[in-house]
Design a protein around this motif. Structure first.
Motif, short mmCIF file in Angstrom:
data_model
loop_
_atom_site.label_atom_id
_atom_site.label_comp_id
_atom_site.label_asym_id
_atom_site.label_seq_id
_atom_site.Cartn_x
_atom_site.Cartn_y
_atom_site.Cartn_z
N GLN A 70 8.69 -22.71 37.42
CA GLN A 70 7.60 -22.72 38.13
C GLN A 70 8.32 -21.95 39.49
O GLN A 70 8.60 -22.26 40.69
CB GLN A 70 7.15 -23.67 39.16
N ASP A 71 9.92 -22.00 38.87
CA ASP A 71 11.51 -21.58 40.25
C ASP A 71 10.62 -19.65 41.07
O ASP A 71 9.82 -18.65 39.95
CB ASP A 71 12.96 -21.22 39.95
N VAL A 72 10.75 -20.04 42.01
CA VAL A 72 10.69 -18.84 42.75
C VAL A 72 11.87 -17.69 42.62
O VAL A 72 12.80 -18.09 43.42
CB VAL A 72 10.37 -18.75 43.95
N LEU A 73 11.44 -16.47 42.13
CA LEU A 73 13.49 -15.90 41.50
C LEU A 73 13.16 -14.86 42.70
O LEU A 73 12.43 -15.08 43.63
CB LEU A 73 13.21 -15.50 40.16
N TRP A 74 14.26 -14.70 42.74
CA TRP A 74 15.32 -13.76 44.34
C TRP A 74 14.31 -12.17 43.70
O TRP A 74 15.16 -12.60 42.57
CB TRP A 74 16.25 -14.30 44.48
N VAL A 75 14.52 -11.57 44.62
CA VAL A 75 14.22 -10.14 43.58
C VAL A 75 15.01 -9.18 45.34
O VAL A 75 14.25 -8.67 45.98
CB VAL A 75 12.52 -9.89 43.73
N PRO A 76 15.94 -8.67 44.97
CA PRO A 76 17.18 -8.50 45.48
C PRO A 76 16.47 -6.47 45.78
O PRO A 76 15.82 -5.56 45.71
CB PRO A 76 18.12 -7.95 44.77
N GLY A 77 16.11 -6.63 47.74
CA GLY A 77 16.31 -5.11 47.63
C GLY A 77 14.00 -5.59 48.08
O GLY A 77 13.88 -4.93 48.03
N ALA A 78 13.29 -6.68 47.90
CA ALA A 78 11.93 -6.59 47.39
C ALA A 78 10.93 -5.55 49.02
O ALA A 78 10.12 -4.56 48.24
CB ALA A 78 11.04 -7.50 46.72
N ASN A 79 12.35 -5.94 49.57
CA ASN A 79 10.73 -5.43 50.60
C ASN A 79 11.72 -4.35 51.65
O ASN A 79 11.41 -4.91 52.59
CB ASN A 79 10.76 -7.00 52.04
N ARG A 80 13.03 -3.17 51.20
CA ARG A 80 12.91 -2.43 51.35
C ARG A 80 11.70 -0.80 52.11
O ARG A 80 10.78 -1.19 51.31
CB ARG A 80 14.08 -2.20 51.15
#
Length: 190
Positions: free
Chosen positions: A180-190
């Motif tokens: 259930q870890d929440v993974l970082w998505v690099p640049g997801a909100n650009r």
């Protein structure tokens, strides 16, 4: 034995406090900042423990006790004077660090390797453990600054370093062994 029959003493009203050896120092001294941050860390672990049960709750309880030892360690300068103290001096020892390392290894064996950084969160326990991890890192920075300027137990610094690792891995365990870890998505909100 500690006896606290009066909580306020008025001795700190002018911005000084007493170290465990009786020496008075400013409340903004590096040593006070270091053990004060360890106290804050202990409080955040108390919040985390509200969401824990079983083995993880028992381990947090051990760590909270260690953190009182660590605060006592950091509050006493001049390690070379320990033998002359009128009471047994508490210092963090390698066995406490070894215990953390063994627990990290045991928890980490249950996890799949990370392929991304994770965001603090998932379960309430995991979020609180990650908050504690960041306070542990700050406590470590304070202890490193103290050790660079004054006498300090290097095992205390090492303990804080291992503890932040322990808290990271425990945070993953609290997220159903990382599933259930929440993974970082690099640049997801650009």
């Amino acid at each position: 034995m500690v006896v606290l029959n009066k909580i306020y003493t008025r001795t700190g009203d002018k911005g000084e406090t007493a170290l465990s050896n009786g020496e008075r120092v400013p409340k903004h001294a590096l040593r006070v900042e270091a053990y004060g941050t360890v106290d804050e860390l202990n409080a955040t672990l108390g919040l985390a423990k509200l969401h824990a049960d079983g083995e993880i709750a028992a381990r947090i309880a051990l760590i909270q006790n260690d953190l009182f030892d660590l605060g006592a360690d950091l509050s006493r300068p001049r390690m070379e004077e320990d033998a002359d103290a009128p009471y047994p001096v508490l210092r963090i020892i390698d066995a406490q660090i070894d215990r953390l390392e063994a627990e990290i290894d045991a928890m980490n064996a249950q996890l799949t390797p990370l392929r991304s950084f994770i965001l603090p969160g998932g379960s309430a326990l995991s979020a609180h453990l990650h908050l504690s991890r960041t306070v542990a890192r700050r406590a470590e920075r304070c202890a490193v600054a103290l050790a660079g300027a004054e006498d300090a137990n290097q095992a205390a610094v090492k303990y804080l370093n291992r503890l932040s690792d322990w808290l990271f891995v425990a945070g993953r365990i609290a997220n159903e062994n990382g599933s259930q870890d929440v993974l970082w998505v690099p640049g997801a909100n650009r």
